[in-house]
Design a protein around this motif. Structure first.
Motif, mmCIF file in Angstrom:
data_model
loop_
_atom_site.group_PDB
_atom_site.id
_atom_site.type_symbol
_atom_site.label_atom_id
_atom_site.label_comp_id
_atom_site.label_asym_id
_atom_site.label_seq_id
_atom_site.Cartn_x
_atom_site.Cartn_y
_atom_site.Cartn_z
ATOM 1 N N GLN A 169 0.860 -1.183 0.000
ATOM 2 C CA GLN A 169 0.000 0.000 0.000
ATOM 3 C C GLN A 169 0.896 1.233 0.000
ATOM 4 O O GLN A 169 1.667 1.427 0.944
ATOM 5 C CB GLN A 169 -0.873 -0.012 1.254
ATOM 6 C CG GLN A 169 -1.856 1.115 1.254
ATOM 7 C CD GLN A 169 -3.180 0.700 1.904
ATOM 8 O OE1 GLN A 169 -3.361 -0.444 2.299
ATOM 9 N NE2 GLN A 169 -4.079 1.639 2.018
ATOM 10 N N ASP A 213 -1.854 -4.109 8.895
ATOM 11 C CA ASP A 213 -2.209 -5.020 7.792
ATOM 12 C C ASP A 213 -0.947 -5.457 7.050
ATOM 13 O O ASP A 213 -0.752 -6.648 6.766
ATOM 14 C CB ASP A 213 -3.155 -4.333 6.794
ATOM 15 C CG ASP A 213 -4.586 -4.247 7.313
ATOM 16 O OD1 ASP A 213 -4.875 -4.849 8.368
ATOM 17 O OD2 ASP A 213 -5.413 -3.557 6.664
ATOM 18 N N GLN A 214 -0.082 -4.501 6.722
ATOM 19 C CA GLN A 214 1.125 -4.836 5.940
ATOM 20 C C GLN A 214 2.135 -5.609 6.776
ATOM 21 O O GLN A 214 2.693 -6.608 6.315
ATOM 22 C CB GLN A 214 1.752 -3.566 5.350
ATOM 23 C CG GLN A 214 0.869 -2.963 4.257
ATOM 24 C CD GLN A 214 1.453 -1.684 3.671
ATOM 25 O OE1 GLN A 214 2.239 -1.728 2.754
ATOM 26 N NE2 GLN A 214 1.044 -0.553 4.221
ATOM 27 N N THR A 263 -3.369 0.356 8.316
ATOM 28 C CA THR A 263 -2.555 0.032 7.132
ATOM 29 C C THR A 263 -1.166 -0.460 7.569
ATOM 30 O O THR A 263 -0.571 -1.317 6.923
ATOM 31 C CB THR A 263 -2.436 1.220 6.150
ATOM 32 O OG1 THR A 263 -1.883 2.343 6.828
ATOM 33 C CG2 THR A 263 -3.781 1.586 5.555
ATOM 34 N N GLU A 277 1.119 5.136 0.291
ATOM 35 C CA GLU A 277 0.324 6.257 0.791
ATOM 36 C C GLU A 277 1.251 7.252 1.486
ATOM 37 O O GLU A 277 2.235 6.863 2.108
ATOM 38 C CB GLU A 277 -0.764 5.771 1.757
ATOM 39 C CG GLU A 277 -0.229 4.923 2.882
ATOM 40 C CD GLU A 277 -1.296 4.241 3.726
ATOM 41 O OE1 GLU A 277 -2.492 4.435 3.479
ATOM 42 O OE2 GLU A 277 -0.910 3.520 4.664
#
Ligand code: NAP
Length: 251
Positions: A96, A110-111, A107, A98
């Motif tokens: 991702q 999650d990663q 985020t 960002e």
């Protein structure tokens, strides 16, 4: 004799992209393959069918690598199907991009949970199946861990962490006959990189301009190196980070 004859290999995130290419190349080299996926059953079944249609052996097993219980079940199903494990490829990953202002705890977790914790959980489970004979681990990292891009702070950090794990464990596994290496792909055309907007973008044109070999990668470019690292051709290689990127510089 094929390079991976009589070997059992588990590839995480093999329903598409780089993981699917590795599963197919491993099977073509004689390995029995476990095709792991999180949600794309159809994709995983397609990979298995391609393998079995050409005389290979493969099964699809669902399991979210960021869940300890699901990883335990994934390896238990591998043991039930094939009795052992010789090769683990930690390929499942998400990316991702960002700006730092938009990075959230979600985020971040999650990663890290999929790219780093998922690899650690899979390695822990693989050790039990490798047993005394040893085994072989390949971590699919990224050039982004070495040369981070703007807006990729968290993703790049996950891959730099994975490379640190590769080096640390290569030493921790001393005397256990377990090799572990990282492959660092450059920009590779996959479902994931397409939906992230890289393929066909201005950024891709810039990446290719900075790539001496003059093109974006294909999943098979990575899979062929994975076969090399999984086979005895690389018997004296461990703890290495191998870029497979067309020589890309200045991401
Ligand atoms: P992709 O096309 O998006 O495919 C990702 C695969 O990972 C899918 O099979 C997906 O399964 C699986 N996956 C995602 N989350 C999972 C989870 N929690 N548990 C189990 N499986 C999960 O990705 P890709 O581009 O081939 O990338 C593969 C690896 O290469 C990643 O680690 C990525 O960071 C690395 N990489 C890619 C590039 C590139 O340019 N493509 C460059 C450098 C490094 P489902 O479909 O079932 O969710």
């Amino acid at each position: 004799m094929k390079k991976l004859e009589n070997k059992v290999a588990l590839i995480t995130g093999a329903s598409k992209g780089i993981g699917a290419a590795i599963a197919k190349q491993f099977a073509a080299e004689g390995a029995k393959v476990v095709v792991n996926y999180a949600s794309s059953k159809e994709g995983a079944d397609r990979v298995v069918k391609e393998i079995t249609d050409t005389g290979g052996t493969a099964i699809a097993v669902q399991g979210d690598v960021s869940s300890e219980a699901e990883v335990t079940r994934l390896f238990e199903e591998t043991r039930r199907a094939f009795g052992t494990l010789d090769i683990l490829v930690n390929n499942a990953g998400i990316y991702q991009y960002e700006p730092i202002e938009e990075v959230s705890a979600k985020t971040f977790h999650d990663q890290f949970n999929i790219n780093v914790l998922g690899s650690i959980l899979a390695i822990q489970s693989s050790l039990k199946l490798f047993g005394d004979k040893g085994g072989n681990i390949i971590n699919i990292s990224s050039e982004a861990g070495k040369t981070p891009l703007p807006t990729g702070s968290v993703y790049s950090a996950t891959k730099a962490a994975l490379d640190a794990i590769t080096i640390s464990l290569s030493k921790e596994f001393s005397g256990k006959n377990i090799r572990i290496n990282s492959i660092l792909p450059g920009v590779v055309e996959t479902e994931g990189s397409r939906s992230a907007g890289f393929i066909g973008s201005e950024a891709e044109t810039k990446f290719v301009a900075n790539t001496p070999l003059g093109r974006t990668g294909q999943p098979d470019d990575i899979a062929k190196v994975a076969v090399f690292l999984a086979s005895d051709d690389s018997a004296w290689i461990t703890g290495e980070k191998i870029s497979v990127s067309g020589g890309i510089y200045g991401l």
